[in-house]
Motif scaffolding. Structure first.
Motif, PDB file in Angstrom:
ATOM      1  N   ASP A  43       0.810  -1.214   0.000  1.00 14.13           N
ATOM      2  CA  ASP A  43       0.000   0.000   0.000  1.00 14.13           C
ATOM      3  C   ASP A  43       0.845   1.266   0.000  1.00 14.13           C
ATOM      4  N   ALA A  44       1.950   1.248  -0.716  1.00 20.60           N
ATOM      5  CA  ALA A  44       2.861   2.393  -0.756  1.00 20.60           C
ATOM      6  C   ALA A  44       2.314   3.459  -1.696  1.00 20.60           C
ATOM      7  N   ASP A  45       2.183   4.664  -1.198  1.00 23.03           N
ATOM      8  CA  ASP A  45       1.720   5.791  -2.012  1.00 23.03           C
ATOM      9  C   ASP A  45       2.952   6.512  -2.554  1.00 23.03           C
ATOM     10  N   VAL A  46       3.562   5.926  -3.586  1.00 25.87           N
ATOM     11  CA  VAL A  46       4.808   6.458  -4.130  1.00 25.87           C
ATOM     12  C   VAL A  46       4.614   6.764  -5.612  1.00 25.87           C
ATOM     13  N   SER A  47       5.525   7.583  -6.135  1.00 30.27           N
ATOM     14  CA  SER A  47       5.492   7.958  -7.546  1.00 30.27           C
ATOM     15  C   SER A  47       6.331   6.973  -8.362  1.00 30.27           C
ATOM     16  N   TYR A  48       5.817   6.620  -9.555  1.00 27.46           N
ATOM     17  CA  TYR A  48       6.579   5.701 -10.417  1.00 27.46           C
ATOM     18  C   TYR A  48       7.897   6.336 -10.838  1.00 27.46           C
ATOM     19  N   PHE A  49       7.929   7.652 -11.065  1.00 27.43           N
ATOM     20  CA  PHE A  49       9.159   8.319 -11.470  1.00 27.43           C
ATOM     21  C   PHE A  49      10.234   8.183 -10.391  1.00 27.43           C
ATOM     22  N   ILE A  50       9.848   8.343  -9.116  1.00 31.21           N
ATOM     23  CA  ILE A  50      10.816   8.222  -8.025  1.00 31.21           C
ATOM     24  C   ILE A  50      11.336   6.789  -7.940  1.00 31.21           C
ATOM     25  N   VAL A  51      10.437   5.797  -8.109  1.00 30.16           N
ATOM     26  CA  VAL A  51      10.858   4.387  -8.055  1.00 30.16           C
ATOM     27  C   VAL A  51      11.806   4.080  -9.202  1.00 30.16           C
ATOM     28  N   LYS A  52      11.463   4.544 -10.397  1.00 27.23           N
ATOM     29  CA  LYS A  52      12.300   4.274 -11.569  1.00 27.23           C
ATOM     30  C   LYS A  52      13.694   4.871 -11.398  1.00 27.23           C
ATOM     31  N   LYS A  53      13.762   6.100 -10.885  1.00 24.40           N
ATOM     32  CA  LYS A  53      15.052   6.751 -10.691  1.00 24.40           C
ATOM     33  C   LYS A  53      15.901   6.011  -9.662  1.00 24.40           C
ATOM     34  N   TYR A  54      15.280   5.571  -8.574  1.00 24.85           N
ATOM     35  CA  TYR A  54      16.029   4.874  -7.525  1.00 24.85           C
ATOM     36  C   TYR A  54      16.516   3.506  -8.021  1.00 24.85           C
ATOM     37  N   VAL A  55      15.669   2.768  -8.736  1.00 24.51           N
ATOM     38  CA  VAL A  55      16.056   1.438  -9.229  1.00 24.51           C
ATOM     39  C   VAL A  55      17.200   1.555 -10.226  1.00 24.51           C
ATOM     40  N   ALA A  56      17.158   2.552 -11.118  1.00 24.01           N
ATOM     41  CA  ALA A  56      18.233   2.731 -12.084  1.00 24.01           C
ATOM     42  C   ALA A  56      19.567   3.000 -11.398  1.00 24.01           C
ATOM     43  N   MET A  57      19.546   3.732 -10.278  1.00 23.58           N
ATOM     44  CA  MET A  57      20.778   4.033  -9.556  1.00 23.58           C
ATOM     45  C   MET A  57      21.267   2.837  -8.748  1.00 23.58           C
TER      46      MET A  57
END
Length: 547
Positions: free
Chosen positions: A96-110
């Motif tokens: 139930d995480a209310d997170v942004s896909y852009f933030i997740v994508k940026k963190y995973v790429a790093m």
């Protein structure tokens, strides 16, 4: 303030200070703080600004969980690892995480690369620059392309042969990636390049060339025809490691196939035949000579001009890439080749024929005489039937004509036109179904020795004047052929008007179609008795009576 403008500001402050301007005056002149003036006088190099403190995000509490998933991916199959989208979905659905896909994508790429390095595996991508000797090396690969062939979407195989030094590539599209396509693609590439590499050619472990991979070495058991082909041309093959480990060993052609597909097969090409598509592919290859690969100073064509004279010469004779087979024609006048059926003339039913199967077509022989030729079907369990092959049988069985599969395929291919159908309908109304169909078949037989467009022109002219005989169509078709040959219309001024004034033409056929009976003929029958004396039997009896 940008670093460059800040440096300019410091230079101006230092110049004015050396000219005698006070610090207080500099502060007022340039609208800056006193600390900025002091910093400019202390050093000509502006100090970098302190980064803003990380404000954090809603993902912070889930970062250890994401790192755990990424570490687990290191042991998972390559095609079953987490993508950024999959991680985002799991965070939303399972936690139930209310997170942004852009933030997740940026963190995973790093973090993906950092996790690999922390585990001692090193970076996932590491490239070593290579230098290729002109004329020495090449790479070969197949790739799938989707095309619209005769109105139907099909998946075909794109063969690519790429010279490593210049990047010059030769492509060709085949219905499948079998051994015939593999060999024929080489022959086409050698013909385009005007030679072959003097060194190694890099290959995957394709079934067309490799019968068995021997252990974990580079030793291979080759197929017999591939061995013969290599011996004929003197090719030196280098086989890459199986699977992902060997993909980088011929990365040039791997990228070339993708580049060619993205730049020339988007949008999806629409063609009637593979031969038409391959003419387009050859034109694309020639146009690609003007492009530059990466940061090279010369174009592909300029690099190939250096490399081409260094290629090994071709043998005097080309290798026959086709494969021979023999089988008996069935009662439907068809042969079965690779799960597909192809027609031959009905007179060869139940006879044994020879078949030369190539990558794009097959040719059928009776002895040394060619009796049929078809473009190969790209799918399976399909049939390609030529209406011309069944005409001798249909003229004996005209009732089978309307539902014939070969007729439907001829309509779909555009060989049996709307003009054919219109004339057929008219001739059946005039002479009945059976005789009308036989008349149509006689017209179709004209296609064997006359051009298709000339026969269609003959049908159009005959239909316009109500001429419902095959002889009339043949006459009009010959007129059209003569016009085409001489470039001048036949000097019959009424002919052009007949098509526009059909209602003014009087013919027996039109009168029958309009149910207008002819008047009774009241003339007496001719007397043929005088001609009877000329018959041999009459002369003989007369001579005997005289004796």
């Amino acid at each position: 303030m940008a670093a460059q403008s800040r440096a300019q500001l410091f230079a101006q402050i230092r110049r004015d200070y050396r000219a005698g301007t006070t610090k207080r005056a500099l502060k007022r002149k340039y609208h800056v703080a006193f600390e900025t003036v002091e910093a400019a006088l202390d050093s000509a190099f502006p100090q970098p600004r302190r980064p803003l403190p990380d404000r954090g995000s809603r993902l912070d509490q889930f970062k250890p969980l994401v790192d755990q998933w990424l570490r687990a991916d290191l042991k998972a199959p390559r095609k079953q690892r987490h993508t950024a989208k999959r991680i985002f979905d799991r965070l939303r659905d399972e936690h139930d995480a209310d997170v942004s896909y852009f933030i997740v994508k940026k963190y995973v790429a790093m973090r993906r690369e950092e996790v690999r390095i922390e585990a001692g595996l090193g970076p996932s991508r590491l490239f070593v620059p290579q230098t290729h000797v002109p004329g020495a090396e090449a790479e070969v690969d197949f790739g799938d392309v989707t095309i619209e062939l005769a109105g139907k979407l099909v998946v075909c195989s794109l063969f690519s042969f790429r010279l490593s030094f210049s990047g010059k590539a030769a492509h060709q599209v085949f219905a499948s990636g079998g051994q015939e396509a593999f060999l024929e693609g080489h022959v086409h590439a050698f013909r385009v390049l005007g030679g072959l590499p003097v060194g190694k050619v890099r290959y995957d472990n394709l079934k067309a060339a490799i019968a068995q991979v021997l252990g974990f070495s580079r030793a291979r058991k080759e197929t017999e025809r591939w061995t013969l082909f290599r011996s004929h041309y003197g090719l030196d093959a280098f086989y890459c490691q199986p699977g992902l480990e060997g993909a980088h060993e011929k990365g040039g052609v791997e990228g070339q196939v993708g580049w060619f597909r993205r730049n020339h097969f988007v949008p999806v090409p629409k063609v009637a035949t593979l031969a038409e598509l391959n003419e387009m592919v050859d034109a694309w290859d020639r146009s690609d000579d003007a492009r530059r690969i990466g940061g090279r100073a010369r174009t592909v064509g300029e690099m190939f001009a250096i490399e081409q004279p260094l290629l090994a010469p071709l043998p005097d004779e080309e290798f026959e890439t086709g494969k021979w087979s023999h089988q008996r024609v069935d009662r439907y006048a068809q042969i079965n080749v690779r799960t597909n059926r192809y027609s031959v003339p009905v007179r060869f039913a139940s006879r044994k024929v020879s078949i030369l199967l190539r990558a794009s077509d097959l040719t059928v022989y009776d002895g040394r005489t060619q009796i049929a030729r078809h473009e190969r079907l790209p799918g399976k369990m399909e049939a390609r039937l030529d209406l011309d092959h069944y005409l001798e049988a249909l003229i004996r069985k005209p009732g089978a004509m309307p539902g014939a599969t070969a007729l439907e395929q001829a309509r779909a291919a555009g060989r049996f036109t709307a003009v054919h159908d219109a004339w057929w309908d008219a001739v059946r109304r005039a002479h009945g179904d059976a005789e009308g169909t036989r008349a149509l078949i006689e017209v179709l037989l004209l296609h064997r020795h006359m051009a298709h467009e000339h026969v269609v022109a003959g049908l159009t002219a005959a239909l316009a004047v109500g001429a419902m005989t095959a002889d009339a169509v043949a006459l009009e078709a010959r007129k059209a052929a003569e016009e085409h040959r001489t470039g001048e219309p036949t000097p019959l001024p009424d002919r052009a008007q007949l098509a526009r004034q059909v209602g003014n033409v009087t013919s027996l056929t039109e009168r029958r179609l309009r149910h207008q009976p002819l008047p009774d003929d009241t003339r007496p029958m001719p007397d043929m008795s005088k001609y009877d004396d000329l018959l041999p039997s009459r002369r003989r009896r007369r001579d005997q009576a005289g004796d």
